[in-house]
Every structure is written in C-alpha cells, then in structure tokens.
Design a protein around this motif. Structure first.
Motif, PDB file in Angstrom:
ATOM      1  N   PHE A  50      -5.763   0.931   6.641  1.00  0.00           N
ATOM      2  CA  PHE A  50      -4.582   1.022   6.371  1.00  0.00           C
ATOM      3  C   PHE A  50      -4.232   2.536   5.732  1.00  0.00           C
ATOM      4  O   PHE A  50      -2.974   2.591   5.412  1.00  0.00           O
ATOM      5  N   THR A  51      -4.810   3.191   6.691  1.00  0.00           N
ATOM      6  CA  THR A  51      -3.974   5.160   6.495  1.00  0.00           C
ATOM      7  C   THR A  51      -3.035   4.681   7.079  1.00  0.00           C
ATOM      8  O   THR A  51      -1.935   4.592   8.149  1.00  0.00           O
ATOM      9  N   PHE A  52      -2.030   5.550   5.573  1.00  0.00           N
ATOM     10  CA  PHE A  52      -0.604   5.260   5.506  1.00  0.00           C
ATOM     11  C   PHE A  52      -0.520   6.867   6.613  1.00  0.00           C
ATOM     12  O   PHE A  52      -0.889   7.597   6.102  1.00  0.00           O
ATOM     13  N   GLU A  53      -0.056   6.566   8.164  1.00  0.00           N
ATOM     14  CA  GLU A  53      -0.042   7.893   8.834  1.00  0.00           C
ATOM     15  C   GLU A  53       1.948   7.838   8.808  1.00  0.00           C
ATOM     16  O   GLU A  53       1.983   6.987   9.322  1.00  0.00           O
TER      17      GLU A  53
ATOM     18  N   SER B  11      -9.734   3.287   7.012  1.00  0.00           N
ATOM     19  CA  SER B  11      -8.924   3.884   7.636  1.00  0.00           C
ATOM     20  C   SER B  11      -8.029   2.228   8.057  1.00  0.00           C
ATOM     21  O   SER B  11      -7.209   3.601   9.094  1.00  0.00           O
TER      22      SER B  11
ATOM     23  N   VAL C 267      -8.998  -1.018   0.238  1.00  0.00           N
ATOM     24  CA  VAL C 267      -7.843  -0.322   1.110  1.00  0.00           C
ATOM     25  C   VAL C 267      -8.164   1.792   0.810  1.00  0.00           C
ATOM     26  O   VAL C 267      -7.857   2.391   1.605  1.00  0.00           O
ATOM     27  N   ALA C 268      -9.124   1.360  -0.446  1.00  0.00           N
ATOM     28  CA  ALA C 268      -8.633   3.157  -0.932  1.00  0.00           C
ATOM     29  C   ALA C 268     -10.256   3.891  -0.083  1.00  0.00           C
ATOM     30  O   ALA C 268      -9.890   4.715   0.134  1.00  0.00           O
TER      31      ALA C 268
ATOM     32  N   ASN D 124      -2.764   5.921   0.071  1.00  0.00           N
ATOM     33  CA  ASN D 124      -3.923   4.726   0.201  1.00  0.00           C
ATOM     34  C   ASN D 124      -4.319   4.144  -1.053  1.00  0.00           C
ATOM     35  O   ASN D 124      -6.026   4.046  -1.320  1.00  0.00           O
ATOM     36  N   THR D 125      -3.791   4.006  -1.757  1.00  0.00           N
ATOM     37  CA  THR D 125      -4.330   3.014  -3.114  1.00  0.00           C
ATOM     38  C   THR D 125      -2.677   1.304  -3.000  1.00  0.00           C
ATOM     39  O   THR D 125      -1.766   2.068  -2.505  1.00  0.00           O
TER      40      THR D 125
ATOM     41  N   VAL E 261       0.828  -1.391   0.138  1.00  0.00           N
ATOM     42  CA  VAL E 261      -0.313   0.051  -0.070  1.00  0.00           C
ATOM     43  C   VAL E 261       1.099   1.254   0.247  1.00  0.00           C
ATOM     44  O   VAL E 261       2.315   1.128   1.075  1.00  0.00           O
TER      45      VAL E 261
END
Length: 108
Positions: free
Chosen positions: A67-70, A65, A61-62, A35-36, A31
């Motif tokens: 896999f929210t990249f933070e 939350s 994933v899209a 978030n793609t 990912v």
C-alpha cells in the motif's frame, strides 16, 4: 475531504461495524499518505468489532510496500497473509468525484 482534514466525523458515520455486514466485508480501511491507517473498521464472522484484525492489518500496512502511497498509485488487489489468516484485498486511490488527483489516500 476526510483525508484532507475536513469532515472528521466521516469514520464514525461511514465506517461503523454495521456498515460491513450487508456488504459482506471483514474490513474497510483508509490508508493515509504516511502508510498509516487513517481510519479502519473490522468485524468478525458474528458481526462484532475485530480489534485483533485491525491491529494485524495496521502492522501490515506500516511494514509492507503493498500500500505504499506514491504518485500514480494504481488500483491493485491480492492476498495478504496476516497471523490470523489470509485476506483478499482490493485497493484504489482516493480521488475527487471527477476522478482527478493527486490521490489523498487509499481505500482498502
């Protein structure tokens, strides 16, 4: 390096369907920060590529939350409900070999 734009052949060489069978995995994905799915492979019980699972997981994933990249993304796991069934997933940030950040993506 792949997520950073280097090594574009990485998915073809390392995420081929035949890689999943000996690991007893149905799906492996990377990912990206937006978030793609930067790269992913999924197989069915017979070892053939499972496009439906890839599409369903990509939509999850899209829209989720989970896999929210933070900054500071911590390893996590759990169950994900998809239209075709339930997946047990684990996710870890992609760091350098020295385990340093910032994370470049998430390995699922």
């Amino acid at each position: 390096r792949f997520i950073g734009g280097e090594n574009p052949s990485f998915p073809r060489e390392n995420l081929a369907p035949e890689v999943l069978e000996p690991l007893e995995l149905s799906l492996i994905a990377i990912v990206g920060p937006a978030n793609t799915l930067a790269a992913a492979t999924a197989v069915d019980a017979g070892g053939s590529e499972d496009r439906r699972l890839l599409e369903e997981f990509g939509r999850f994933v899209a829209s989720s939350s989970f896999f929210t990249f933070e900054p500071g993304f911590a390893p996590r796991g759990g169950f994900v409900r998809l239209p075709s069934g339930i997946l047990l997933v684990g996710a870890r940030p992609i760091l350098t070999s020295e385990r340093q950040g910032p994370a470049r993506g998430i390995l699922v």
